[in-house]
Write an enzyme that holds these catalytic residues in place. Structure first.
Site, PDB file in Angstrom:
ATOM      1  N   ASP A 155      -3.256  28.397 -41.913  1.00 34.42           N
ATOM      2  CA  ASP A 155      -3.600  29.400 -42.922  1.00 34.42           C
ATOM      3  C   ASP A 155      -3.199  28.982 -44.334  1.00 34.42           C
ATOM      4  O   ASP A 155      -3.744  29.483 -45.311  1.00 34.42           O
ATOM      5  CB  ASP A 155      -2.949  30.733 -42.556  1.00 34.42           C
ATOM      6  CG  ASP A 155      -3.463  31.261 -41.217  1.00 34.42           C
ATOM      7  OD1 ASP A 155      -4.684  31.475 -41.101  1.00 34.42           O
ATOM      8  OD2 ASP A 155      -2.648  31.441 -40.288  1.00 34.42           O
ATOM      9  N   GLU A 192       3.481  31.246 -46.663  1.00 31.96           N
ATOM     10  CA  GLU A 192       4.050  30.326 -47.650  1.00 31.96           C
ATOM     11  C   GLU A 192       5.210  31.016 -48.368  1.00 31.96           C
ATOM     12  O   GLU A 192       5.076  32.157 -48.811  1.00 31.96           O
ATOM     13  CB  GLU A 192       2.985  29.918 -48.680  1.00 31.96           C
ATOM     14  CG  GLU A 192       1.736  29.289 -48.073  1.00 31.96           C
ATOM     15  CD  GLU A 192       2.032  27.954 -47.409  1.00 31.96           C
ATOM     16  OE1 GLU A 192       2.649  27.087 -48.060  1.00 31.96           O
ATOM     17  OE2 GLU A 192       1.637  27.791 -46.226  1.00 31.96           O
ATOM     18  N   SER A 250      -0.598  25.586 -36.882  1.00 33.34           N
ATOM     19  CA  SER A 250       0.294  26.155 -35.866  1.00 33.34           C
ATOM     20  C   SER A 250      -0.010  27.630 -35.632  1.00 33.34           C
ATOM     21  O   SER A 250      -0.085  28.079 -34.489  1.00 33.34           O
ATOM     22  CB  SER A 250       1.755  26.008 -36.306  1.00 33.34           C
ATOM     23  OG  SER A 250       2.081  24.667 -36.547  1.00 33.34           O
TER      24      SER A 250
END
Length: 345
Positions: free
Chosen positions: A64, A324, A95
């Site tokens: 993503d 993130e 992942s």
């Protein structure tokens, strides 16, 4: 254009593309150009300068994080209103693969993982059907503004996401390993949380105004109090706060069972202090089947909201946007319904 991060997941994204997707695109007579990203924010730099009139879609073969780069690169362009209308596609090569799992779910297909999920997303790419996708505008204390397609997390979920990076080589099971490690030393975070429930949200003004970026009409300045129409959470001790706008947080985590890509809703979850380690583990195990809301856990709260503000008090912690890590401190967010376009089934 297909952007591939060769280091995502277990470092097999390029091999997965050539082994599973390349032949599908050839059979479907879909021409494409492959771009291999070379460093962090490479994709962001590419799409900021790209002549988008030359492309029917931008497709991400990664986790993503690469799509997060692409969306923010598009939103940083002078012509962002046109640029963000470029259809975006996702092929799972990382992942977590949350958006890929969500898109597969929205197509009403049976659950799929690994190569089966990749093939499903490959078929959707070949069909080329396009729908709309909500984006969330996020403001940080430094006045930085980000655009998010998946989630905003603080506490347990953010900790697991970042701390499990060291297990990246094992693939999706890294999150299970990270969860077990974090459960062993469960942390409690102090902070303030407020949100605007869906039922209280005013309707956006009609008409489109040309602006540098979308206007966040629901958000006061971070230095201003929230409006009276907002709900202020009384609790100040949290184990986690998670705002998610897709159905899945990972391939095997059906976090927001009622979510759609363009439902115009932030699905807000928070877990307050006092929950036991076994109860928290049961919640995440139930989440695999989307059954966590039926667990009757008194420490779990779920709300449908249009905007929210989170103000950490604990001096240490992590906040993530789409997985993130971002600046730690006060943060607020507002949803923008249907702002982007998504290749889906």
């Amino acid at each position: 254009m297909i952007l591939v991060n060769p280091h995502s997941g277990r470092g097999q994204a390029l091999q997965l593309f050539t082994g599973h997707v390349q032949g599908m695109l050839t059979e479907a007579s879909v021409p494409y150009t492959l771009v291999i990203t070379e460093h962090q924010n490479h994709a962001r730099e590419v799409v900021k300068k790209l002549d988008l009139s030359q492309w029917d879609a931008l497709v991400i073969m990664s986790g993503d994080g690469l799509l997060f780069e692409v969306i923010n690169g598009l939103m940083e362009r002078e012509d962002w209103q046109e640029a963000i209308q470029t259809p975006l596609g996702i092929l799972p090569g990382g992942s977590g693969n949350a958006l890929a799992a969500s898109v597969h779910h929205y197509s009403q297909s049976s659950p799929a993982w690994n190569e089966e999920l990749l093939l499903s997303c490959g078929f959707m790419l070949c069909k080329g059907l396009v729908g709309t996708m909500d984006l969330v505008s996020i403001h940080l204390a430094s006045r930085q503004r980000l655009f998010s397609f998946l989630s905003l997390a603080w506490g347990f979920v953010a900790d697991v996401d970042i701390e499990s990076e060291k297990y990246r080589h094992v693939g999706a099971i890294r999150f299970l390993m990270g969860t077990l490690v974090r459960l062993a030393t469960l942390r409690v975070y102090q902070g303030r949380l407020a949100y605007l429930p869906v039922r209280e949200a005013p309707k956006p003004p009609k008409g489109s105004i040309k602006t540098r970026e979308p206007v966040d009409s629901l958000l006061p300045g971070l230095d201003q109090p929230v409006p009276e129409s907002w709900t202020v959470v009384k609790e100040e001790d949290f184990v986690l706060v998670l705002a998610i706008y897709q159905s899945h947080l990972a391939e095997d985590l059906w976090t927001a069972p009622g979510a759609m890509a363009d439902d115009g809703v932030i699905h807000l979850y928070y877990v307050t202090a006092g929950i036991s380690r076994p109860a928290l583990l049961r919640l995440f195990l139930a989440m695999e089947k989307g059954a966590h809301l039926a667990c009757g856990c008194p420490h779990l709260v779920y709300e449908r909201v249009k905007a929210l503000r989170l103000e950490p008090i604990s001096p240490q912690g992590m906040i993530t946007v789409d997985g993130e890590m971002v600046e730690y401190g006060p943060v607020q967010a507002q949803i923008h319904p249907g702002l982007a376009r998504l290749i889906c089934g």
